[in-house]
Design a protein around this motif. Sequence first.
Motif, PDB file in Angstrom:
ATOM      1  N   ARG A   1       0.575  -0.795   0.135  1.00  0.00           N
ATOM      2  CA  ARG A   1      -0.491  -0.479  -0.362  1.00  0.00           C
ATOM      3  C   ARG A   1       1.223   1.287   0.482  1.00  0.00           C
ATOM      4  O   ARG A   1       1.223   1.996  -0.652  1.00  0.00           O
ATOM      5  CB  ARG A   1      -1.026   0.227   1.414  1.00  0.00           C
ATOM      6  CG  ARG A   1      -2.371  -0.983   1.048  1.00  0.00           C
ATOM      7  CD  ARG A   1      -3.238  -0.380   2.092  1.00  0.00           C
ATOM      8  NE  ARG A   1      -2.578  -0.868   3.534  1.00  0.00           N
ATOM      9  CZ  ARG A   1      -2.697  -1.781   4.144  1.00  0.00           C
ATOM     10  NH1 ARG A   1      -2.495  -2.519   4.034  1.00  0.00           N
ATOM     11  NH2 ARG A   1      -2.310  -1.896   5.061  1.00  0.00           N
ATOM     12  N   TRP A   2       1.655   1.726   0.996  1.00  0.00           N
ATOM     13  CA  TRP A   2       3.251   2.767   1.361  1.00  0.00           C
ATOM     14  C   TRP A   2       3.248   2.500  -0.394  1.00  0.00           C
ATOM     15  O   TRP A   2       3.585   3.998  -0.751  1.00  0.00           O
ATOM     16  CB  TRP A   2       3.995   1.730   1.559  1.00  0.00           C
ATOM     17  CG  TRP A   2       4.953   3.396   1.818  1.00  0.00           C
ATOM     18  CD1 TRP A   2       5.084   4.602   2.964  1.00  0.00           C
ATOM     19  CD2 TRP A   2       5.980   3.408   1.655  1.00  0.00           C
ATOM     20  NE1 TRP A   2       5.802   4.969   2.363  1.00  0.00           N
ATOM     21  CE2 TRP A   2       6.962   4.164   1.695  1.00  0.00           C
ATOM     22  CE3 TRP A   2       6.758   2.398   0.817  1.00  0.00           C
ATOM     23  CZ2 TRP A   2       8.025   5.201   1.462  1.00  0.00           C
ATOM     24  CZ3 TRP A   2       7.811   2.629  -0.065  1.00  0.00           C
ATOM     25  CH2 TRP A   2       9.032   3.454   0.613  1.00  0.00           C
ATOM     26  N   ALA A   3       3.858   1.448  -1.667  1.00  0.00           N
ATOM     27  CA  ALA A   3       4.077   1.504  -2.488  1.00  0.00           C
ATOM     28  C   ALA A   3       3.334   1.943  -3.426  1.00  0.00           C
ATOM     29  O   ALA A   3       3.901   3.204  -4.222  1.00  0.00           O
ATOM     30  CB  ALA A   3       4.912  -0.028  -2.380  1.00  0.00           C
TER      31      ALA A   3
ATOM     32  N   ASP B   1       8.439   8.676  -9.212  1.00  0.00           N
ATOM     33  CA  ASP B   1       9.297   8.999  -9.636  1.00  0.00           C
ATOM     34  C   ASP B   1      10.339   9.032  -8.122  1.00  0.00           C
ATOM     35  O   ASP B   1      11.754   8.713  -7.985  1.00  0.00           O
ATOM     36  CB  ASP B   1       9.320  10.437 -10.344  1.00  0.00           C
ATOM     37  CG  ASP B   1       8.972  11.099  -9.518  1.00  0.00           C
ATOM     38  OD1 ASP B   1       8.294  10.689  -8.949  1.00  0.00           O
ATOM     39  OD2 ASP B   1       8.810  12.475  -9.610  1.00  0.00           O
ATOM     40  N   VAL B   2       9.225   9.612  -7.457  1.00  0.00           N
ATOM     41  CA  VAL B   2       9.713   9.675  -5.549  1.00  0.00           C
ATOM     42  C   VAL B   2      10.071   8.388  -5.268  1.00  0.00           C
ATOM     43  O   VAL B   2      11.732   7.781  -4.658  1.00  0.00           O
ATOM     44  CB  VAL B   2       8.736  10.072  -5.028  1.00  0.00           C
ATOM     45  CG1 VAL B   2       9.531  10.146  -3.104  1.00  0.00           C
ATOM     46  CG2 VAL B   2       8.814  11.188  -5.424  1.00  0.00           C
TER      47      VAL B   2
ATOM     48  N   ASN C   1      15.067   4.112  -4.176  1.00  0.00           N
ATOM     49  CA  ASN C   1      14.904   2.644  -4.636  1.00  0.00           C
ATOM     50  C   ASN C   1      16.644   2.830  -4.799  1.00  0.00           C
ATOM     51  O   ASN C   1      17.369   1.755  -4.943  1.00  0.00           O
ATOM     52  CB  ASN C   1      14.433   1.578  -5.796  1.00  0.00           C
ATOM     53  CG  ASN C   1      13.220   1.389  -4.866  1.00  0.00           C
ATOM     54  OD1 ASN C   1      13.467   1.413  -3.627  1.00  0.00           O
ATOM     55  ND2 ASN C   1      12.337   1.116  -5.881  1.00  0.00           N
ATOM     56  N   ARG C   2      16.585   4.279  -5.912  1.00  0.00           N
ATOM     57  CA  ARG C   2      18.056   4.087  -6.348  1.00  0.00           C
ATOM     58  C   ARG C   2      18.877   4.679  -5.581  1.00  0.00           C
ATOM     59  O   ARG C   2      20.108   4.200  -5.316  1.00  0.00           O
ATOM     60  CB  ARG C   2      18.617   5.256  -7.739  1.00  0.00           C
ATOM     61  CG  ARG C   2      19.384   5.229  -7.665  1.00  0.00           C
ATOM     62  CD  ARG C   2      19.890   6.430  -9.019  1.00  0.00           C
ATOM     63  NE  ARG C   2      19.119   8.201  -8.170  1.00  0.00           N
ATOM     64  CZ  ARG C   2      20.712   8.698  -7.633  1.00  0.00           C
ATOM     65  NH1 ARG C   2      21.684   7.855  -7.593  1.00  0.00           N
ATOM     66  NH2 ARG C   2      21.215   9.446  -6.845  1.00  0.00           N
ATOM     67  N   VAL C   3      18.588   5.922  -4.649  1.00  0.00           N
ATOM     68  CA  VAL C   3      19.972   6.057  -3.312  1.00  0.00           C
ATOM     69  C   VAL C   3      20.063   4.463  -2.513  1.00  0.00           C
ATOM     70  O   VAL C   3      21.142   4.327  -1.806  1.00  0.00           O
ATOM     71  CB  VAL C   3      19.089   6.996  -3.036  1.00  0.00           C
ATOM     72  CG1 VAL C   3      19.941   7.293  -1.366  1.00  0.00           C
ATOM     73  CG2 VAL C   3      18.839   7.785  -3.312  1.00  0.00           C
ATOM     74  N   TYR C   4      18.720   4.118  -2.474  1.00  0.00           N
ATOM     75  CA  TYR C   4      18.588   2.168  -1.757  1.00  0.00           C
ATOM     76  C   TYR C   4      20.119   1.481  -2.326  1.00  0.00           C
ATOM     77  O   TYR C   4      21.110   0.735  -0.914  1.00  0.00           O
ATOM     78  CB  TYR C   4      17.591   1.614  -1.224  1.00  0.00           C
ATOM     79  CG  TYR C   4      18.127   0.704  -0.590  1.00  0.00           C
ATOM     80  CD1 TYR C   4      18.492   0.544   1.079  1.00  0.00           C
ATOM     81  CD2 TYR C   4      18.040  -0.772  -1.324  1.00  0.00           C
ATOM     82  CE1 TYR C   4      18.208  -0.552   1.942  1.00  0.00           C
ATOM     83  CE2 TYR C   4      18.034  -1.556  -0.264  1.00  0.00           C
ATOM     84  CZ  TYR C   4      18.239  -2.443   0.825  1.00  0.00           C
ATOM     85  OH  TYR C   4      18.607  -3.008   1.391  1.00  0.00           O
TER      86      TYR C   4
END
Length: 131
Positions: A60-62, A68-69, A74-77
């Motif tokens: 639900r959160w995703a 884009d956010v 995910n990229r930074v993680y």
Amino acid sequence: MICPKCSADTRVVNSRPHAEDAKVIVRRRHCTACTHRFDTFESTRNVVKLRRNSRAGKARWAAEMPADVLAEKNRVYGLRRDAKIEETGRPLANVMRDWSIAPATRRRPLKHTSPPFPTPRANERSVTTPK
């Protein structure tokens, strides 16, 4: 189980279901070292249900997050994960700085550290106050 009083081993003297909740088992225990007696209340959890609810909450959160956010998170993680497993022996903060990754924010506030010596009051004599 260990004794809460002396940390020695205990043995079960009596075991019975709880009077109000059949899912809870009450065990009377006896310490072998200090003869302390105490009760434990043991129950089970439905781990499958907990995991299902956790996965549904994450989904639900995703779904509510803009695409884009979510992609940026995910990229930074992924970069942080790769920086942690880099095997150069350099500190993680240096690797993250070199890769232009912002450091992760602290989840808990820092503990307040007191000065090494108490600050003297105005009317007390000390080395720094004139006599």
